[in-house]
Write a protein that holds these residues in place. Structure first.
Motif, PDB file in Angstrom:
ATOM      1  N   ALA A  58       0.830  -1.212   0.000  1.00 25.38           N
ATOM      2  CA  ALA A  58       0.000   0.000   0.000  1.00 25.38           C
ATOM      3  C   ALA A  58       0.859   1.254   0.000  1.00 25.38           C
ATOM      4  N   GLN A  59       0.478   2.232  -0.781  1.00 21.57           N
ATOM      5  CA  GLN A  59       1.164   3.513  -0.771  1.00 21.57           C
ATOM      6  C   GLN A  59       0.874   4.221   0.551  1.00 21.57           C
ATOM      7  N   PRO A  60       1.824   5.021   1.064  1.00 22.12           N
ATOM      8  CA  PRO A  60       1.638   5.656   2.381  1.00 22.12           C
ATOM      9  C   PRO A  60       0.343   6.459   2.494  1.00 22.12           C
ATOM     10  N   GLY A  61       0.043   7.266   1.492  1.00 23.41           N
ATOM     11  CA  GLY A  61      -1.171   8.069   1.556  1.00 23.41           C
ATOM     12  C   GLY A  61      -2.423   7.221   1.585  1.00 23.41           C
ATOM     13  N   VAL A  62      -2.439   6.160   0.791  1.00 24.57           N
ATOM     14  CA  VAL A  62      -3.586   5.255   0.758  1.00 24.57           C
ATOM     15  C   VAL A  62      -3.711   4.518   2.079  1.00 24.57           C
ATOM     16  N   LEU A  63      -2.586   4.104   2.634  1.00 19.77           N
ATOM     17  CA  LEU A  63      -2.608   3.396   3.907  1.00 19.77           C
ATOM     18  C   LEU A  63      -3.136   4.303   5.021  1.00 19.77           C
ATOM     19  N   ASP A  64      -2.778   5.572   4.973  1.00 21.55           N
ATOM     20  CA  ASP A  64      -3.311   6.517   5.968  1.00 21.55           C
ATOM     21  C   ASP A  64      -4.826   6.607   5.859  1.00 21.55           C
ATOM     22  N   ARG A  65      -5.320   6.617   4.631  1.00 18.27           N
ATOM     23  CA  ARG A  65      -6.773   6.675   4.444  1.00 18.27           C
ATOM     24  C   ARG A  65      -7.433   5.444   5.031  1.00 18.27           C
ATOM     25  N   TRP A  66      -6.855   4.290   4.799  1.00 15.73           N
ATOM     26  CA  TRP A  66      -7.420   3.058   5.344  1.00 15.73           C
ATOM     27  C   TRP A  66      -7.368   3.063   6.867  1.00 15.73           C
ATOM     28  N   LYS A  67      -6.305   3.610   7.428  1.00 15.42           N
ATOM     29  CA  LYS A  67      -6.197   3.678   8.882  1.00 15.42           C
ATOM     30  C   LYS A  67      -7.308   4.544   9.471  1.00 15.42           C
ATOM     31  N   VAL A  68      -7.546   5.714   8.872  1.00 16.72           N
ATOM     32  CA  VAL A  68      -8.597   6.599   9.370  1.00 16.72           C
ATOM     33  C   VAL A  68      -9.966   5.946   9.197  1.00 16.72           C
ATOM     34  N   ASP A  69     -10.171   5.289   8.054  1.00 13.37           N
ATOM     35  CA  ASP A  69     -11.437   4.590   7.830  1.00 13.37           C
ATOM     36  C   ASP A  69     -11.661   3.523   8.902  1.00 13.37           C
ATOM     37  N   TYR A  70     -10.609   2.796   9.223  1.00  9.92           N
ATOM     38  CA  TYR A  70     -10.731   1.737  10.225  1.00  9.92           C
ATOM     39  C   TYR A  70     -11.045   2.329  11.597  1.00  9.92           C
ATOM     40  N   LEU A  71     -10.352   3.381  11.965  1.00  6.59           N
ATOM     41  CA  LEU A  71     -10.590   3.998  13.272  1.00  6.59           C
ATOM     42  C   LEU A  71     -12.006   4.561  13.368  1.00  6.59           C
ATOM     43  N   ARG A  72     -12.480   5.138  12.283  1.00  5.36           N
ATOM     44  CA  ARG A  72     -13.869   5.611  12.287  1.00  5.36           C
ATOM     45  C   ARG A  72     -14.826   4.435  12.449  1.00  5.36           C
ATOM     46  N   HIS A  73     -14.494   3.312  11.830  1.00  8.40           N
ATOM     47  CA  HIS A  73     -15.310   2.115  11.997  1.00  8.40           C
ATOM     48  C   HIS A  73     -15.309   1.670  13.463  1.00  8.40           C
ATOM     49  N   ARG A  74     -14.170   1.755  14.123  1.00  6.90           N
ATOM     50  CA  ARG A  74     -14.085   1.381  15.532  1.00  6.90           C
ATOM     51  C   ARG A  74     -14.924   2.314  16.405  1.00  6.90           C
ATOM     52  N   LEU A  75     -15.156   3.518  15.890  1.00  6.17           N
ATOM     53  CA  LEU A  75     -15.937   4.502  16.641  1.00  6.17           C
ATOM     54  C   LEU A  75     -17.391   4.545  16.190  1.00  6.17           C
ATOM     55  N   ILE A  76     -17.823   3.504  15.484  1.00  4.65           N
ATOM     56  CA  ILE A  76     -19.170   3.500  14.913  1.00  4.65           C
ATOM     57  C   ILE A  76     -20.244   3.571  15.982  1.00  4.65           C
ATOM     58  N   ARG A  77     -19.887   3.209  17.218  1.00  2.00           N
ATOM     59  CA  ARG A  77     -20.895   3.219  18.273  1.00  2.00           C
ATOM     60  C   ARG A  77     -21.475   4.611  18.491  1.00  2.00           C
ATOM     61  N   TYR A  78     -20.734   5.637  18.063  1.00  4.79           N
ATOM     62  CA  TYR A  78     -21.256   6.990  18.222  1.00  4.79           C
ATOM     63  C   TYR A  78     -22.433   7.254  17.292  1.00  4.79           C
ATOM     64  N   ASP A  79     -22.609   6.406  16.295  1.00  6.61           N
ATOM     65  CA  ASP A  79     -23.785   6.538  15.446  1.00  6.61           C
ATOM     66  C   ASP A  79     -25.055   6.268  16.239  1.00  6.61           C
ATOM     67  N   ASP A  80     -24.928   5.492  17.320  1.00  2.06           N
ATOM     68  CA  ASP A  80     -26.096   5.237  18.164  1.00  2.06           C
ATOM     69  C   ASP A  80     -26.602   6.521  18.810  1.00  2.06           C
ATOM     70  N   VAL A  81     -25.669   7.419  19.108  1.00  3.09           N
ATOM     71  CA  VAL A  81     -26.064   8.711  19.673  1.00  3.09           C
ATOM     72  C   VAL A  81     -26.903   9.484  18.669  1.00  3.09           C
ATOM     73  N   LEU A  82     -26.461   9.469  17.411  1.00  3.32           N
ATOM     74  CA  LEU A  82     -27.216  10.166  16.371  1.00  3.32           C
ATOM     75  C   LEU A  82     -28.556   9.487  16.124  1.00  3.32           C
ATOM     76  N   ALA A  83     -28.595   8.161  16.220  1.00  2.00           N
ATOM     77  CA  ALA A  83     -29.848   7.442  15.996  1.00  2.00           C
ATOM     78  C   ALA A  83     -30.900   7.875  17.003  1.00  2.00           C
ATOM     79  N   GLU A  84     -30.474   8.169  18.213  1.00  2.00           N
ATOM     80  CA  GLU A  84     -31.410   8.633  19.232  1.00  2.00           C
ATOM     81  C   GLU A  84     -31.974  10.008  18.901  1.00  2.00           C
ATOM     82  N   LEU A  85     -31.278  10.733  18.038  1.00  2.00           N
ATOM     83  CA  LEU A  85     -31.698  12.098  17.698  1.00  2.00           C
ATOM     84  C   LEU A  85     -32.500  12.145  16.412  1.00  2.00           C
ATOM     85  N   ARG A  86     -32.829  10.979  15.828  1.00  2.00           N
ATOM     86  CA  ARG A  86     -33.553  10.954  14.558  1.00  2.00           C
ATOM     87  C   ARG A  86     -34.864  11.739  14.681  1.00  2.00           C
ATOM     88  N   GLY A  87     -35.054  12.669  13.743  1.00  2.00           N
ATOM     89  CA  GLY A  87     -36.265  13.476  13.748  1.00  2.00           C
ATOM     90  C   GLY A  87     -36.194  14.683  14.657  1.00  2.00           C
TER      91      GLY A  87
END
Length: 222
Positions: free
Chosen positions: A155-184
């Protein structure tokens, strides 16, 4: 041309001035400060029902009100009183919506963002594994897609950085539950934007070498 001819959709070209309007639609009444309740109370049934020229006959008919009758109603004490009540209700509704928006944003601003701290090699490995899993899943909904497994070394360094950020955001997906509570709820869109900025900022603080990629993915917002 009769006195009650409808000119709501009259030709508005510059070469020919629009004839005097004889009837007003509900949309034009709203622009003049009328609410649906005021229309029912002070005007009652429409004076004309007319099909919109750009839609077929099955479309709902436009309710039209005689402009002279509208203007007479607007000069009445009943109209002034109803307008004052409507203005107070509108102001109260705006204040309540603003209060709810502030409450939502305050909650998002106070939500702790816990970014997992991983060794560089471990983060790179997990990021590539996550990228490959997503690539494999694309075969389920993208016809003809052929997975192309990646490796950390390839993987190229820039691409690997993108994958790292994507993965970390995936690890933080639980915060979507906070937004789900705010639907509407009022302010959800602003809350989503604020939460996204906070997540990117937290990742950049935990992994300074990913700060540029976080800024890129967040659109450069602060």
């Amino acid at each position: 041309m009769t006195t009650h001819e409808y000119h709501e959709y009259a030709d508005q070209s510059r070469e020919r001035p629009e004839p005097p309007r004889t009837h007003l639609s509900a949309a034009r009444l709203r622009a003049r400060g009328w609410t649906p309740a005021m229309v029912r109370q002070l005007l009652g049934e429409p004076d004309l029902l007319r099909s919109h020229p750009h839609f077929d006959s099955a479309a709902p008919q436009t309710r039209l009100y005689d402009v002279e009758r509208v203007e007479a109603a607007e000069r009445s004490e009943e109209f002034r009183g109803a307008s004052a009540v409507a203005a107070r209700r509108s102001a109260a509704a705006r204040a309540a919506a603003l209060r709810r928006r502030r409450e939502v944003l305050a909650r998002i601003a106070a939500e702790p963002i816990d970014v997992p701290r991983l060794a560089p090699d471990r983060l790179a490995t997990l990021a590539v594994e996550y990228r490959n899993r997503l690539d494999e899943e694309r075969t389920l909904w993208r016809r003809g897609h052929v997975p192309t497994p990646a490796t950390v070394d390839g993987a190229q360094p820039g691409v690997l950085d993108r994958w790292k950020v994507d993965y970390l955001r995936h690890r933080l997906i639980r915060y979507d539950d906070v937004l789900a509570e705010l639907r509407g709820r009022t302010g959800r869109a602003a809350a989503e934007e604020l939460l996204g900025r906070r997540i990117y900022a937290a990742i950049a603080e935990t992994y300074p070498d990913l700060a540029r990629e976080c800024e890129r993915q967040s659109g450069g917002s602060g």
